[in-house]
Design a protein around this motif. Sequence first.
Motif, PDB file in Angstrom:
ATOM      1  N   ALA A  85       0.848  -1.197   0.000  1.00  0.00           N
ATOM      2  CA  ALA A  85       0.000   0.000   0.000  1.00  0.00           C
ATOM      3  C   ALA A  85       0.885   1.248   0.000  1.00  0.00           C
ATOM      4  CB  ALA A  85      -0.907  -0.002   1.227  1.00  0.00           C
ATOM      5  N   HIS A  86       0.317   2.387  -0.364  1.00  0.00           N
ATOM      6  CA  HIS A  86       1.098   3.618  -0.404  1.00  0.00           C
ATOM      7  C   HIS A  86       1.697   3.884   0.983  1.00  0.00           C
ATOM      8  CE1 HIS A  86       2.270   7.778  -0.876  1.00  0.00           C
ATOM      9  NE2 HIS A  86       2.111   7.640  -2.179  1.00  0.00           N
ATOM     10  N   PRO A  87       2.999   4.208   1.033  1.00  0.00           N
ATOM     11  CA  PRO A  87       3.651   4.376   2.347  1.00  0.00           C
ATOM     12  C   PRO A  87       2.992   5.428   3.243  1.00  0.00           C
ATOM     13  CG  PRO A  87       5.146   4.939   0.519  1.00  0.00           C
ATOM     14  CD  PRO A  87       3.957   4.283  -0.086  1.00  0.00           C
TER      15      PRO A  87
ATOM     16  N   TRP B 165      -6.469  -2.380   1.058  1.00  0.00           N
ATOM     17  CA  TRP B 165      -6.674  -2.804  -0.332  1.00  0.00           C
ATOM     18  C   TRP B 165      -8.080  -3.358  -0.509  1.00  0.00           C
ATOM     19  CZ3 TRP B 165      -3.600  -2.092  -4.439  1.00  0.00           C
ATOM     20  CH2 TRP B 165      -2.239  -1.832  -4.230  1.00  0.00           C
TER      21      TRP B 165
ATOM     22  N   TRP C 258      -6.304   0.805  -5.147  1.00  0.00           N
ATOM     23  CA  TRP C 258      -4.912   1.147  -5.463  1.00  0.00           C
ATOM     24  C   TRP C 258      -4.053   1.260  -4.207  1.00  0.00           C
ATOM     25  CZ3 TRP C 258      -4.301   0.462 -10.428  1.00  0.00           C
ATOM     26  CH2 TRP C 258      -5.450   0.528 -11.224  1.00  0.00           C
TER      27      TRP C 258
ATOM     28  N   CYS D   8      -4.474   3.137  -1.707  1.00  0.00           N
ATOM     29  CA  CYS D   8      -4.326   4.556  -1.360  1.00  0.00           C
ATOM     30  C   CYS D   8      -5.397   5.035  -0.385  1.00  0.00           C
ATOM     31  CB  CYS D   8      -4.361   5.404  -2.626  1.00  0.00           C
ATOM     32  SG  CYS D   8      -2.910   5.191  -3.681  1.00  0.00           S
TER      33      CYS D   8
ATOM     34  N   GLU E  19      -8.289   8.814   2.553  1.00  0.00           N
ATOM     35  CA  GLU E  19      -7.606   8.504   1.298  1.00  0.00           C
ATOM     36  C   GLU E  19      -6.648   9.617   0.919  1.00  0.00           C
ATOM     37  OE1 GLU E  19     -11.009   8.054  -1.327  1.00  0.00           O
ATOM     38  OE2 GLU E  19     -10.725  10.089  -2.113  1.00  0.00           O
ATOM     39  N   LEU E  20      -5.665   9.272   0.087  1.00  0.00           N
ATOM     40  CA  LEU E  20      -4.736  10.279  -0.419  1.00  0.00           C
ATOM     41  C   LEU E  20      -5.513  11.248  -1.303  1.00  0.00           C
ATOM     42  CD1 LEU E  20      -1.598   8.250  -1.622  1.00  0.00           C
ATOM     43  CD2 LEU E  20      -1.987   9.346   0.596  1.00  0.00           C
TER      44      LEU E  20
ATOM     45  N   TRP F  56      -4.805  10.440  -4.952  1.00  0.00           N
ATOM     46  CA  TRP F  56      -4.641   8.995  -5.174  1.00  0.00           C
ATOM     47  C   TRP F  56      -4.694   8.601  -6.648  1.00  0.00           C
ATOM     48  CZ3 TRP F  56      -8.339   5.982  -7.509  1.00  0.00           C
ATOM     49  CH2 TRP F  56      -9.636   6.487  -7.547  1.00  0.00           C
TER      50      TRP F  56
ATOM     51  N   HIS G 224      -1.636   7.728  -8.340  1.00  0.00           N
ATOM     52  CA  HIS G 224      -0.932   6.520  -7.875  1.00  0.00           C
ATOM     53  C   HIS G 224      -1.631   5.243  -8.322  1.00  0.00           C
ATOM     54  CE1 HIS G 224       1.584   9.007  -5.289  1.00  0.00           C
ATOM     55  NE2 HIS G 224       0.494   9.662  -4.981  1.00  0.00           N
TER      56      HIS G 224
ATOM     57  N   ARG H 206      -1.224  -3.488  -8.794  1.00  0.00           N
ATOM     58  CA  ARG H 206      -0.559  -4.168  -7.696  1.00  0.00           C
ATOM     59  C   ARG H 206       0.314  -5.297  -8.220  1.00  0.00           C
ATOM     60  NH1 ARG H 206      -3.589  -6.930  -2.523  1.00  0.00           N
ATOM     61  NH2 ARG H 206      -1.757  -6.958  -1.188  1.00  0.00           N
TER      62      ARG H 206
END
Length: 148
Positions: A24-26, A52, A78, A80, A137-138, A141, A144, A148
Motif C-alpha cells: 500500500a502507499h507508504p 486494499w 490502489w 491509497c 484517502e490520499l 490517489w 498513484h 498491484r
Amino acid sequence: MADKQYCLSVHYGQQQMRADQTGAHPVIVEFTRLLIRRLRVLDVPMYPHCVWRTKADQESAFVRGVTTVRYPDSAHNWGCATDIVHGLKHWGLTPKQWSIVGHIGFEIAHQRGFKLVWGGDDPGVNDAFDWDPAHWELADWRAHMIAR
Ligand SMILES: [Zn+2]
C-alpha cells in the motif's frame, strides 16, 4: 469509546492484522499506524478494517450496496485508502466520537505533511457525498493508480 481492558486483549491484537497493507502507499501505511497508536495512548482501540480492495471485493461491495463506487474508481483499489474502525463498536461510534477521530487524524496529517481526504468531512453541499468517517484517502490517489 475508551476501553483499556479491550486494548490489552488478544482480539485487539488480532484486529491489527486484519487488513492486508502489503504494498500500500507508504503514506497510508504510516498514517494508519500513527492514528491507531495515537488513539491507543488514549485507550481507544481502533484497527484498520480495509486498505486494499480487490476488483472482486469492490464489485461485491457495490452489489451489496456497501459502496456507490465501482472498480477501479475507489482509492482502495490502489492501496491509497484506509478504513479505520473501533475494535468493539466498529462503524458504530457517535458522530461526536468520529469527530474526535477526525480531529486527531488531521492533526497527524498536518504534522507529517500528508495530504489526505477524510470521509467524515462532509463538504455540506448538495452532492452525492457519502458520510464514511472510517475512510481516509490520499488527496491525489489518482496519480498513484499503479497495478498491484
Ligand atoms: Zn474506505
